[in-house]
Enzyme design. Structure first.
Site, PDB file in Angstrom:
ATOM      1  N   CYS A   2       0.850  -1.176   0.000  1.00  0.00           N
ATOM      2  CA  CYS A   2       0.000   0.000   0.000  1.00  0.00           C
ATOM      3  C   CYS A   2       0.893   1.236   0.000  1.00  0.00           C
ATOM      4  O   CYS A   2       2.107   1.139   0.153  1.00  0.00           O
ATOM      5  CB  CYS A   2      -0.863   0.045   1.251  1.00  0.00           C
ATOM      6  N   GLY A  28      -1.078   0.887  -4.868  1.00  0.00           N
ATOM      7  CA  GLY A  28      -2.365   0.287  -4.528  1.00  0.00           C
ATOM      8  C   GLY A  28      -3.509   0.964  -5.233  1.00  0.00           C
ATOM      9  O   GLY A  28      -3.719   2.165  -5.058  1.00  0.00           O
ATOM     10  N   ASN A 102       0.924   0.305   5.941  1.00  0.00           N
ATOM     11  CA  ASN A 102       1.425  -0.432   4.786  1.00  0.00           C
ATOM     12  C   ASN A 102       2.202  -1.631   5.295  1.00  0.00           C
ATOM     13  O   ASN A 102       3.128  -1.462   6.078  1.00  0.00           O
ATOM     14  CB  ASN A 102       2.339   0.466   3.941  1.00  0.00           C
ATOM     15  N   TYR A 259      10.313  -4.315  -8.260  1.00  0.00           N
ATOM     16  CA  TYR A 259       9.060  -4.002  -8.944  1.00  0.00           C
ATOM     17  C   TYR A 259       8.200  -2.922  -8.285  1.00  0.00           C
ATOM     18  O   TYR A 259       7.646  -2.073  -8.958  1.00  0.00           O
ATOM     19  CB  TYR A 259       8.216  -5.280  -9.070  1.00  0.00           C
ATOM     20  N   ASP A 367      11.868  -8.979 -18.394  1.00  0.00           N
ATOM     21  CA  ASP A 367      10.881  -8.484 -17.433  1.00  0.00           C
ATOM     22  C   ASP A 367      11.544  -8.355 -16.073  1.00  0.00           C
ATOM     23  O   ASP A 367      12.611  -8.924 -15.838  1.00  0.00           O
ATOM     24  CB  ASP A 367       9.659  -9.402 -17.364  1.00  0.00           C
ATOM     25  N   ASP A 368      10.886  -7.591 -15.184  1.00  0.00           N
ATOM     26  CA  ASP A 368      11.482  -7.427 -13.856  1.00  0.00           C
ATOM     27  C   ASP A 368      11.356  -8.696 -13.030  1.00  0.00           C
ATOM     28  O   ASP A 368      12.209  -9.020 -12.228  1.00  0.00           O
ATOM     29  CB  ASP A 368      10.839  -6.235 -13.129  1.00  0.00           C
TER      30      ASP A 368
HETATM   31  P1  5GP Z   1       3.387 -12.878 -14.412  1.00  0.00           P
HETATM   32  O1  5GP Z   1       4.220 -13.443 -15.503  1.00  0.00           O
HETATM   33  O2  5GP Z   1       3.819 -13.335 -13.095  1.00  0.00           O
HETATM   34  O3  5GP Z   1       1.940 -13.079 -14.663  1.00  0.00           O
HETATM   35  O4  5GP Z   1       3.555 -11.314 -14.434  1.00  0.00           O
HETATM   36  C1  5GP Z   1       4.783 -10.749 -14.164  1.00  0.00           C
HETATM   37  C2  5GP Z   1       4.601  -9.273 -14.268  1.00  0.00           C
HETATM   38  O5  5GP Z   1       3.794  -8.819 -13.179  1.00  0.00           O
HETATM   39  C3  5GP Z   1       5.900  -8.531 -14.193  1.00  0.00           C
HETATM   40  O6  5GP Z   1       5.936  -7.751 -15.357  1.00  0.00           O
HETATM   41  C4  5GP Z   1       5.811  -7.642 -12.996  1.00  0.00           C
HETATM   42  O7  5GP Z   1       6.153  -6.321 -13.398  1.00  0.00           O
HETATM   43  C5  5GP Z   1       4.381  -7.699 -12.582  1.00  0.00           C
HETATM   44  N1  5GP Z   1       4.244  -7.870 -11.134  1.00  0.00           N
HETATM   45  C6  5GP Z   1       5.122  -8.329 -10.250  1.00  0.00           C
HETATM   46  N2  5GP Z   1       4.617  -8.326  -9.011  1.00  0.00           N
HETATM   47  C7  5GP Z   1       3.391  -7.832  -9.095  1.00  0.00           C
HETATM   48  C8  5GP Z   1       2.379  -7.540  -8.142  1.00  0.00           C
HETATM   49  O8  5GP Z   1       2.518  -7.737  -6.936  1.00  0.00           O
HETATM   50  N3  5GP Z   1       1.233  -6.979  -8.630  1.00  0.00           N
HETATM   51  C9  5GP Z   1       1.049  -6.729  -9.959  1.00  0.00           C
HETATM   52  N4  5GP Z   1      -0.092  -6.171 -10.356  1.00  0.00           N
HETATM   53  N5  5GP Z   1       1.982  -6.997 -10.863  1.00  0.00           N
HETATM   54  C10 5GP Z   1       3.134  -7.543 -10.456  1.00  0.00           C
HETATM   55 MG    MG Z   2       5.931  -5.696 -15.547  1.00  0.00          MG
END
Ligand code: 5GP
Ligand code: MG
Length: 508
Positions: A2, A28, A102, A259, A367-368
């Site tokens: 948050c 959030g 948070n 991230y 990707d991150d």
């Molecule tokens: P996945 O492949 O796991 O579906 O998606 C990975 C992506 O989700 C990455 O690009 C990352 O930036 C993003 N991501 C990582 N952690 C979180 C999170 O806690 N919430 C959301 N909404 N996105 C996330």
């Molecule tokens: Mg991403």
């Protein structure tokens, strides 16, 4: 995860808090709230949704006063998307207190039981933040002699909170008629930074989850709160700091750097942007061990959070860096219609490919992180559909194998694609020709590269080591059950909308 904010200013704070929430929105998007204080009275407005949707002009007019706190919520372990759980929370005894939190407490159940049987306090929601507020209220009640409250008593009460509350918590509280209190848990897992603004009428103070809020509001950074440290700003806007924990140890959540935080924020002396560049450099060194560089034609980031890492990786490998995905920034609300295959579509609505960057090429997507794998799989598929010959994938973070119990919404093993799987199994699942993960030691080194003074991190989602020392298998099981066994809601719909929210909200 948050976002929190708190301010004691020389003039009205409603607009300031709104603007601050807007730059913390990435932390959030589920709910937002602001509470202000004037003449010992509190005013509050909160609700479900994005900041811009929760606050109308009439709501803003009804938030007077020179002191206030604000919150934007991402649903975390144990919390359901319930508007009663929007923050701030309020109690009226022994003092008027409103709190925004948070993080996530890991001993909520035990605290709730004690509340009920010993402290004789009623908790009305499932929110750990309401429990935290009541623990603080109870500690103040035990200590306060008569009706006057002094700074010593406030800090002693915070020490009591530290003894009783386990887990992660960065907190701001207003005490009606006294001032604003902020504190950070004894491991400093979640961030909180203090800022100051000099005006003709004197100094104003602001605390926030990320320094980007300070920048935007014209405040300069005083410093981060230390783990276990509390700050109290009284009504004369005097600052009081105190270390309130017995054994504080700084172990900030490393996922903030991967991230969660905005790249333009500085957390515990680390520029998030710089940390991400360094992650890219380290990741490049790992890539060359697994994929011959001459087999890669182009490096493509997955917007937006991976850009700094992808850029630096490409530069280190001497490869072209190209934008292959374009993001739609204007995705509005998606209405969940039962039976619609909205989940898959949501990624396609959000991202589209630039065909010529893929056609006939061997691409390295960066990707991150890979969390659930749903978007990654989709993105690999999109790259192939756009004509890529080979699709390699690199993640600036190691595989997320363990649940996060400190306030990030990844509480169950079953949701994590990497849980119990080898890297090649994960590669197969997302459909990549090769998949390269950053090593945890390299990730730590990257963040430390931006501030060598940082000795330790909370890396629990990568290594399963929980710094607070109280997270047992039983606890993880109970969180998992709570998450999957919530039978009073239409499971299928809620599951879809949660996943959809995740997909649509990724990156900011
Ligand atoms: P996945 O492949 O796991 O579906 O998606 C990975 C992506 O989700 C990455 O690009 C990352 O930036 C993003 N991501 C990582 N952690 C979180 C999170 O806690 N919430 C959301 N909404 N996105 C996330
Ligand atoms: Mg991403």
């Amino acid at each position: 995860m948050c976002g929190i904010l708190g301010v004691v200013a020389v003039g009205p704070v409603n607009q300031l808090l709104y603007d601050g929430l807007m730059v913390l929105q990435h932390r959030g998007q589920d709910a937002a709230g602001i509470a202000t204080s004037r003449d010992n009275a509190f005013f509050m407005h909160k609700g479900r949704g994005m900041v811009r949707d929760v606050f109308r002009t009439r709501n803003m007019r009804a938030l007077p006063g020179n002191m206030g706190i604000a919150h934007c919520r991402y649903p975390t372990a144990g919390s359901h998307s319930d508007s009663a759980e929007s923050q701030p929370f309020y109690v009226n005894s022994p003092f008027g207190l409103v709190l925004a939190h948070n993080g996530n407490l890991t001993n909520t159940t035990q605290l709730q039981e004690r509340m009920f049987h010993q402290d004789l306090r009623h908790i009305n929601t499932n929110s750990d933040s309401e429990v935290l507020l009541n623990v603080l209220a109870h500690e103040l009640q035990e200590l306060a002699k008569g009706v006057q409250l002094d700074v010593d008593t406030i800090f002693t009460a915070v020490s009591g909170v530290f003894r009783r509350c386990k887990g992660a918590y960065a907190v701001v509280v207003m005490i009606a008629g006294y001032g604003m209190l902020a504190f950070r848990d004894p491991f400093g897992i979640r961030p909180i930074v203090v800022g100051v603004n000099e005006t003709d009428a004197g100094k104003e103070y602001l605390v926030a989850s990320e320094s980007v809020a300070l920048d935007t509001l014209g405040f300069s950074v005083l410093r981060d709160l230390a783990p276990g440290e509390a700050l109290f700003v009284d009504m004369e806007r005097r600052l009081h700091f105190r270390q309130c924990a017995d054994k504080p140890l700084l172990a900030p959540c490393i996922f903030e750097y991967v991230y969660l935080a905005r790249p333009d924020s500085v957390i515990d002396g680390v520029s998030v942007y710089e940390a991400r560049l360094l992650m890219g450099e380290r990741l490049a060194d790992k890539v060359v061990k697994q994929i011959p560089v001459e087999d890669i034609d182009v490096v493509i980031p997955i917007p937006d959070s991976s850009r700094p890492s992808a850029m630096q990786l490409a530069q280190r490998l001497g490869l072209p860096y190209r934008e292959g995905f374009v993001r739609n920034r204007y995705i509005g609300r998606t209405f969940i219609m039962p039976g619609q295959a909205v989940r898959k579509q949501s990624v396609r609505q959000k991202l589209n490919t630039v065909a010529q960057e893929f056609k006939g090429k061997r691409v390295l997507l960066v990707d991150d992180s890979i969390v659930r794998g749903t978007t990654s799989r989709e993105i690999v598929e999109m790259a192939r559909a756009a004509g890529a010959h080979k699709v390699y994938f690199a993640s600036a973070a190691p595989p997320v194998r363990y649940p996060n119990v400190y306030g990030i919404d990844m509480p169950t093993r079953s949701e994590l694609i990497a849980s119990g799987k080898s890297e090649s199994e994960i590669a197969r699942e997302i459909g990549a020709d090769a998949l390269v993960f950053q090593d945890l030691e390299s990730l730590k080194a990257a963040v430390r590269g931006a501030n060598p003074g940082l000795m330790q991190f909370d890396c629990s989602c990568f290594d399963g080591i929980y710094v607070t020392g109280d997270v047992t298998e039983e606890y993880l099981d109970s969180v998992e059950k709570q998450r999957t066994g919530n039978t009073d809601a239409p499971i299928a719909d809620e599951g879809d909308s949660r996943q959809l929210a995740l997909n649509l909200d990724m990156d900011n």
